[in-house]
Design an enzyme around this catalytic site. Structure first.
Site, short mmCIF file in Angstrom:
data_model
loop_
_atom_site.label_atom_id
_atom_site.label_comp_id
_atom_site.label_asym_id
_atom_site.label_seq_id
_atom_site.Cartn_x
_atom_site.Cartn_y
_atom_site.Cartn_z
N HIS A 1 4.19 1.26 -8.58
CA HIS A 1 5.20 2.25 -8.84
C HIS A 1 4.77 3.28 -9.91
O HIS A 1 3.92 2.89 -10.92
CB HIS A 1 6.39 1.31 -9.64
CG HIS A 1 7.07 0.15 -8.80
ND1 HIS A 1 7.76 0.58 -7.39
CD2 HIS A 1 7.00 -0.90 -8.65
CE1 HIS A 1 8.05 -0.35 -6.97
NE2 HIS A 1 7.66 -1.40 -7.64
N HIS B 1 9.70 -14.22 1.77
CA HIS B 1 10.18 -14.02 0.56
C HIS B 1 11.34 -14.63 0.16
O HIS B 1 12.39 -14.42 0.92
CB HIS B 1 10.27 -12.53 0.61
CG HIS B 1 11.06 -12.05 -0.60
ND1 HIS B 1 10.36 -11.11 -1.45
CD2 HIS B 1 12.09 -12.27 -1.30
CE1 HIS B 1 11.29 -10.69 -2.44
NE2 HIS B 1 12.44 -11.40 -2.56
N ASP C 1 0.45 -9.57 -4.70
CA ASP C 1 1.54 -8.74 -4.81
C ASP C 1 1.41 -7.50 -5.40
O ASP C 1 2.33 -7.12 -6.19
CB ASP C 1 2.76 -9.66 -5.25
CG ASP C 1 4.04 -9.16 -4.99
OD1 ASP C 1 4.20 -8.16 -4.33
OD2 ASP C 1 5.12 -10.04 -5.39
N HIS D 1 4.75 -15.77 -3.16
CA HIS D 1 4.88 -15.60 -4.47
C HIS D 1 5.90 -16.76 -4.96
O HIS D 1 6.81 -16.60 -5.52
CB HIS D 1 5.22 -14.32 -5.02
CG HIS D 1 6.53 -13.73 -4.12
ND1 HIS D 1 7.65 -14.26 -3.78
CD2 HIS D 1 6.69 -12.36 -3.95
CE1 HIS D 1 8.27 -13.54 -2.97
NE2 HIS D 1 7.73 -12.33 -3.02
N ASN E 1 9.92 -9.43 -8.80
CA ASN E 1 10.70 -10.24 -7.87
C ASN E 1 9.64 -11.01 -7.15
O ASN E 1 9.04 -10.60 -6.26
CB ASN E 1 11.65 -9.53 -7.06
CG ASN E 1 12.54 -10.20 -6.54
OD1 ASN E 1 12.89 -11.39 -6.89
ND2 ASN E 1 13.11 -9.56 -5.53
N LEU F 1 0.67 -1.16 0.04
CA LEU F 1 0.14 -0.09 -0.13
C LEU F 1 0.78 1.23 0.02
O LEU F 1 0.20 2.38 -0.16
CB LEU F 1 -0.93 0.05 1.08
CG LEU F 1 -2.17 -0.99 0.95
CD1 LEU F 1 -2.92 -1.05 2.34
CD2 LEU F 1 -3.01 -0.57 -0.07
N ARG F 2 2.28 1.23 0.32
CA ARG F 2 3.10 2.30 0.01
C ARG F 2 2.98 3.29 1.10
O ARG F 2 4.03 4.12 1.09
CB ARG F 2 3.14 2.74 -1.43
CG ARG F 2 3.23 1.80 -2.53
CD ARG F 2 4.74 1.35 -2.37
NE ARG F 2 5.02 0.50 -3.88
CZ ARG F 2 5.60 -0.63 -3.74
NH1 ARG F 2 6.12 -1.17 -2.53
NH2 ARG F 2 5.91 -1.30 -4.87
N ASP G 1 9.20 -9.04 3.42
CA ASP G 1 8.92 -9.38 1.88
C ASP G 1 9.54 -7.80 1.30
O ASP G 1 9.41 -6.85 1.68
CB ASP G 1 7.43 -9.26 1.60
CG ASP G 1 7.12 -9.27 0.11
OD1 ASP G 1 7.82 -10.12 -0.57
OD2 ASP G 1 6.54 -8.38 -0.46
N GLY H 1 7.94 -4.89 -9.68
CA GLY H 1 6.64 -4.96 -9.34
C GLY H 1 5.74 -4.63 -10.23
O GLY H 1 5.94 -3.69 -11.35
O1 DOR Z 1 8.09 -7.36 -7.50
C1 DOR Z 1 8.24 -6.95 -6.19
N1 DOR Z 1 7.63 -5.55 -5.73
N2 DOR Z 1 8.56 -8.08 -5.57
C2 DOR Z 1 8.86 -7.87 -4.08
O2 DOR Z 1 9.33 -8.56 -3.36
C3 DOR Z 1 8.66 -6.31 -3.72
C4 DOR Z 1 7.66 -5.50 -4.54
C5 DOR Z 1 7.60 -4.14 -4.34
O3 DOR Z 1 7.61 -3.78 -3.08
O4 DOR Z 1 7.60 -3.31 -5.06
#
Ligand code: DOR
Length: 432
Positions: A310, A180, A306, A233, A279, A64-65, A153, A325
């Site tokens: 971004h 993770h 997941d 994942h 990832n 959720l950032r 994670d 991500g």
């Molecule tokens: O793809 C991913 N994005 N994998 C992760 O483990 C972290 C995540 C992120 O926080 O952007």
């Protein structure tokens, strides 16, 4: 709160095996009755003819950032994206800035959820201080203040002694460690799955072993400690035998798979679309097929998005520099329905099980995830024949870093009900 009747839906409740045309009666935010139609003079009525009604989706893995990267997502925007995707409960990953590793952080998430969220938000805390992998957090304190799971994670826990102690605490407090799995030394400078396409495209590869050796290590540690381990994942077929064996031996292990690992392969990387950079990296066709089989045979307990928002500025960089991500809350159902159910690979009921009661069991949230009488009335209505166009406007999330941008999918979320309250209907959030 009054009554709500959802009439004439095809009600699918994987927890009970129900799949029939029925009505759902909600009173005071909980399920009162599912079955033959009833009349109630003061109830709000939704005519769901032609729609599927099932328990609201639960996501055990949502970024959720907030706090820290509110330009990518907030609890307000992320929960609106969740509602639009049919999710009624989401679990907040603590790799924020600052990391949620203290009671102050947890209180912040819970109070923001209280004021801003339109779906249920369950917080996790990190396993180690600042997710540095060195010093374990105050487990008891954090459980007391509402942490329902612990995860670093975004980063693996490389130190097996730290993982052992974390699993011992998880047994003591009966909460899962969400893991993770990535050996950073094996992963090295890799950015995509190591295989034919990494060689062809000249991108550094991450070998499947980077995941599977940590899965093997951690199921062994879970067996020894009797801790609760949840593998996040899962992306490579080499990880699956370890999970299968551990489950057969009664180890307390559960596992999730993402929509992208279930439906895409590394062949898609030919586009160099940085939205495919995730990832763990997307595997090859044999990995995808093995993950689908593992979903069908219950080696994998649930689907988790997941959701990793971004900004387009960050994603609009050379492949090696872009962050890992993709967003996933709003595309999860149409992607999975189109790729797996419509194509005949996975029965609809199985897919819905892995998005409802499956994740509820991972965290011990039942009767959430079901339409049992007395359960919180978290319900989603789906139109299985409606097409959805994936454009930037489709997203309620602040970010739209999705490899499905520009595609047309089948399977639309029509309405989302949380604790008996309609929070999303026909592309609109119903504000509090
Ligand atoms: O793809 C991913 N994005 N994998 C992760 O483990 C972290 C995540 C992120 O926080 O952007």
């Amino acid at each position: 709160m009054g009554k709500l009747i959802i009439r004439n839906a095809r009600v699918i409740d994987p927890a009970s095996g129900r799949d029939e045309i029925a009505s759902i009666v909600v009173a005071d935010g909980v399920i009162e009755h599912v079955g033959a139609d009833t009349n109630s003079p003061h109830a709000d009525v939704i005519d769901a003819t032609g729609l599927v009604a099932c328990p609201g989706f639960i996501d055990v893995h949502t970024h959720l950032r907030e706090p820290g990267r509110e330009d990518k997502e907030t609890i307000a925007s992320g929960t609106r994206a969740a509602a639009a995707g049919g999710f009624t409960t989401i679990c907040a990953i603590p790799n924020t800035s600052p990391v949620i590793d203290s009671q102050t952080g947890l209180k912040f998430i819970l109070s923001r959820a209280e004021s801003d969220a339109v779906v249920n938000v369950i917080p996790y805390a990190s396993v180690t201080r600042c997710q540095q992998g060195e010093e374990i957090v105050e487990f008891g304190d954090l459980v007391h203040y509402g942490a329902r799971g612990f995860t670093d994670d975004g980063h693996p826990i490389m130190n097996a002694e730290i993982m052992r102690r974390a699993l011992e605490y998880s047994a003591m407090f009966d909460v899962p460690i969400l893991d993770h799995c990535e050996d950073i030394h094996l992963a090295g400078e890799g950015v995509v799955h190591e295989g034919f396409y990494s060689t062809k495209l000249g991108l550094k590869g991450i070998p499947p072993l980077a995941e599977s050796v940590q899965v093997a290590r951690d199921v062994e540690l879970a067996a020894f400690t009797r801790g609760r381990l949840h593998i996040m994942h899962v992306s490579k077929r080499q990880s699956l035998p370890h999970i299968r064996r551990a489950k057969a031996e009664g180890v307390r292990v559960t596992a999730e798979v993402t929509p992208h690992h279930l439906t895409l392969t590394d062949a898609a990387l030919e586009s160099f679309d940085t939205n495919l950079k995730v990832n763990p990296p997307i595997g090859d066709a044999a990995d995808r097929d093995a993950l689908i089989s593992a979903l069908l045979d219950d080696t994998i307990d649930c689907i988790a998005t997941d959701h990793a928002p971004h900004t387009d500025i960050e994603k609009d960089q050379p492949f090696v520099d872009a962050p890992y991500g993709m967003v996933g809350l709003e595309t999860a159902f149409p992607v999975l329905y189109t790729s797996l159910v419509k194509s005949g690979l996975v029965p609809l009921r199985k897919l819905l099980e892995k998005m409802t009661i499956g994740p509820a069991r991972v965290l011990g949230l039942e009767p959430r995830g079901s339409l049992a009488v007395g359960a919180p009335a978290d319900i989603v209505l789906l139109n299985l024949s409606q097409e959805v166009q994936i454009t930037p406007d489709f997203f309620f999330s602040k970010s739209f870093n999705s490899p499905w941008l520009g595609s047309t999918l089948t399977g639309a979320v029509i309405m989302t009900v949380v604790s008996g309250k309609l929070v999303y209907s026909h592309r609109q959030i119903i504000e509090k």
